[in-house]
Design a protein around this motif. Sequence first.
Motif, mmCIF file in Angstrom:
data_model
loop_
_atom_site.group_PDB
_atom_site.id
_atom_site.type_symbol
_atom_site.label_atom_id
_atom_site.label_comp_id
_atom_site.label_asym_id
_atom_site.label_seq_id
_atom_site.Cartn_x
_atom_site.Cartn_y
_atom_site.Cartn_z
ATOM 1 N N LYS A 3 -3.183 -25.068 0.407
ATOM 2 C CA LYS A 3 -4.005 -23.802 -0.009
ATOM 3 C C LYS A 3 -2.741 -22.771 0.415
ATOM 4 N N GLN A 4 -2.092 -22.593 1.412
ATOM 5 C CA GLN A 4 -0.948 -21.718 1.645
ATOM 6 C C GLN A 4 0.217 -21.483 0.570
ATOM 7 N N SER A 5 0.350 -22.838 -0.006
ATOM 8 C CA SER A 5 1.470 -22.770 -1.182
ATOM 9 C C SER A 5 1.483 -21.726 -2.043
ATOM 10 N N ILE A 6 0.281 -21.268 -2.716
ATOM 11 C CA ILE A 6 0.221 -20.215 -3.406
ATOM 12 C C ILE A 6 0.838 -19.026 -2.714
ATOM 13 N N ILE A 7 0.224 -18.731 -1.766
ATOM 14 C CA ILE A 7 0.366 -17.449 -0.972
ATOM 15 C C ILE A 7 1.904 -17.415 -0.446
ATOM 16 N N TYR A 10 4.965 -19.694 -3.318
ATOM 17 C CA TYR A 10 4.828 -18.886 -4.665
ATOM 18 C C TYR A 10 4.537 -17.399 -4.343
ATOM 19 N N ARG A 11 4.833 -17.029 -3.415
ATOM 20 C CA ARG A 11 4.534 -15.573 -3.037
ATOM 21 C C ARG A 11 5.114 -14.640 -4.409
ATOM 22 N N LYS A 12 6.278 -14.689 -4.469
ATOM 23 C CA LYS A 12 7.048 -13.704 -5.461
ATOM 24 C C LYS A 12 6.548 -13.992 -6.957
ATOM 25 N N GLN A 13 6.716 -15.242 -7.363
ATOM 26 C CA GLN A 13 6.387 -15.531 -8.564
ATOM 27 C C GLN A 13 5.168 -15.543 -8.980
ATOM 28 N N ILE A 14 3.940 -16.134 -8.180
ATOM 29 C CA ILE A 14 2.394 -16.000 -8.701
ATOM 30 C C ILE A 14 1.804 -15.299 -7.743
ATOM 31 N N TRP A 15 1.587 -15.480 -6.468
ATOM 32 C CA TRP A 15 0.559 -14.552 -5.764
ATOM 33 C C TRP A 15 0.774 -13.097 -5.745
ATOM 34 N N GLY A 16 2.009 -12.428 -5.667
ATOM 35 C CA GLY A 16 2.400 -11.086 -5.744
ATOM 36 C C GLY A 16 2.060 -10.520 -6.853
ATOM 37 N N LYS A 17 2.258 -11.081 -7.888
ATOM 38 C CA LYS A 17 2.097 -10.584 -9.247
ATOM 39 C C LYS A 17 0.508 -10.574 -9.738
ATOM 40 N N PHE A 18 0.016 -11.869 -8.880
ATOM 41 C CA PHE A 18 -1.424 -11.770 -9.305
ATOM 42 C C PHE A 18 -2.178 -10.739 -8.750
ATOM 43 N N VAL A 19 -1.799 -10.474 -7.156
ATOM 44 C CA VAL A 19 -2.539 -9.441 -6.531
ATOM 45 C C VAL A 19 -2.055 -8.068 -7.169
ATOM 46 N N GLN A 20 -1.008 -8.024 -7.568
ATOM 47 C CA GLN A 20 -0.442 -6.589 -8.400
ATOM 48 C C GLN A 20 -1.631 -6.473 -9.412
ATOM 49 N N ALA A 21 -1.855 -7.220 -10.301
ATOM 50 C CA ALA A 21 -2.727 -7.081 -11.479
ATOM 51 C C ALA A 21 -4.004 -6.535 -10.884
ATOM 52 N N VAL A 22 -4.369 -7.574 -10.061
ATOM 53 C CA VAL A 22 -6.090 -7.287 -9.356
ATOM 54 C C VAL A 22 -6.166 -5.742 -8.922
ATOM 55 N N GLN A 23 -5.138 -5.279 -8.148
ATOM 56 C CA GLN A 23 -5.194 -4.194 -7.614
ATOM 57 C C GLN A 23 -5.021 -3.100 -8.449
ATOM 58 N N GLU A 24 -4.040 -3.101 -9.422
ATOM 59 C CA GLU A 24 -3.492 -2.009 -10.463
ATOM 60 C C GLU A 24 -4.616 -1.678 -11.454
ATOM 61 N N PHE A 25 -5.279 -2.815 -11.767
ATOM 62 C CA PHE A 25 -6.324 -2.522 -12.821
ATOM 63 C C PHE A 25 -7.837 -2.512 -12.362
ATOM 64 N N GLU A 26 -7.712 -2.618 -11.024
ATOM 65 C CA GLU A 26 -8.976 -2.666 -10.139
ATOM 66 C C GLU A 26 -10.047 -3.620 -10.939
ATOM 67 N N MET A 27 -9.561 -4.860 -10.966
ATOM 68 C CA MET A 27 -10.255 -5.994 -11.690
ATOM 69 C C MET A 27 -11.443 -6.539 -10.670
ATOM 70 N N VAL A 28 -11.144 -6.407 -9.366
ATOM 71 C CA VAL A 28 -12.548 -6.952 -8.536
ATOM 72 C C VAL A 28 -12.932 -5.843 -7.683
#
Length: 183
Positions: A3-7, A10-28
Motif C-alpha cells: 500500500k505504501q509503495s504508491i505514496i 512512486y510519490r513523484k511519478q504517481i501519487w503527487g501528480k494524482f493528488v495535484q489533479a484531484v486538488q487542482e480540479f476539485e474532483m473529490v
Amino acid sequence: MRKQSIIKKYRKQIWGKFVQAVQEFEMVEENDKIAVCISGGKDSMLLAKCMQELKRHSDTNFDLIFIVMDPGYNELNRQRIIENSKIMNIPIEIFDSNIFEVIKETKGNSPCYLCARMRRGCLYSKAQELGCNKIALGHHFNDVIETILLNIIYNGKFSGMLPILDSDNFENMKLIRPMFYIK
C-alpha cells in the motif's frame, strides 16, 4: 503491491501528480459517492489503488464503489479481472452489458467511437443506479495527448479530454480523470 509503495516509492511519478489533479480540479468533494470504473487494465487498477489511498488519507468524507462492466469478455478475461482485484484488495462489483454483440452488428468502418460512447453510457447508468454522483476513469496524461493528436488528424480540430466533465445525459453526474497529470 504494498500500500505504501504508491505514496512513498512512486510519490513523484504517481501519487503527487494524482493528488495535484484531484486538488487542482476539485474532483473529490464532501459526501461524494464515486464509482471507480475498472476495465481490468493497469491504468484502471492503478486508479482504484490511488482512490483507496486517497480515501484512507483524506480529510474529505466520500465513498467509493468499484465497478467493472463486462461488455462480453471471454470467461478467461473476466476471471483474470476477478483474481487481480482480489490480490489487490479491490472490492469490485461486476455488471454485464451486451456492447460487444451490438458493435458486431454495426456496419461502420470504425466502431471505436460508438463502443466508447456506449461503454460510457452504461457506466454512468450503473453508477447512477448505485447512488453515485461521479464516475472516475483511468485516463492519464498520455491518453490526453493521444486524443488531441487523433482529433487533429482525423477531425481537423484541436480538442481533447477534460479532467472533469459534467454529463450531458445523466443529471447531476460528473466524470473525473484523477490521473490526468500522470505520464
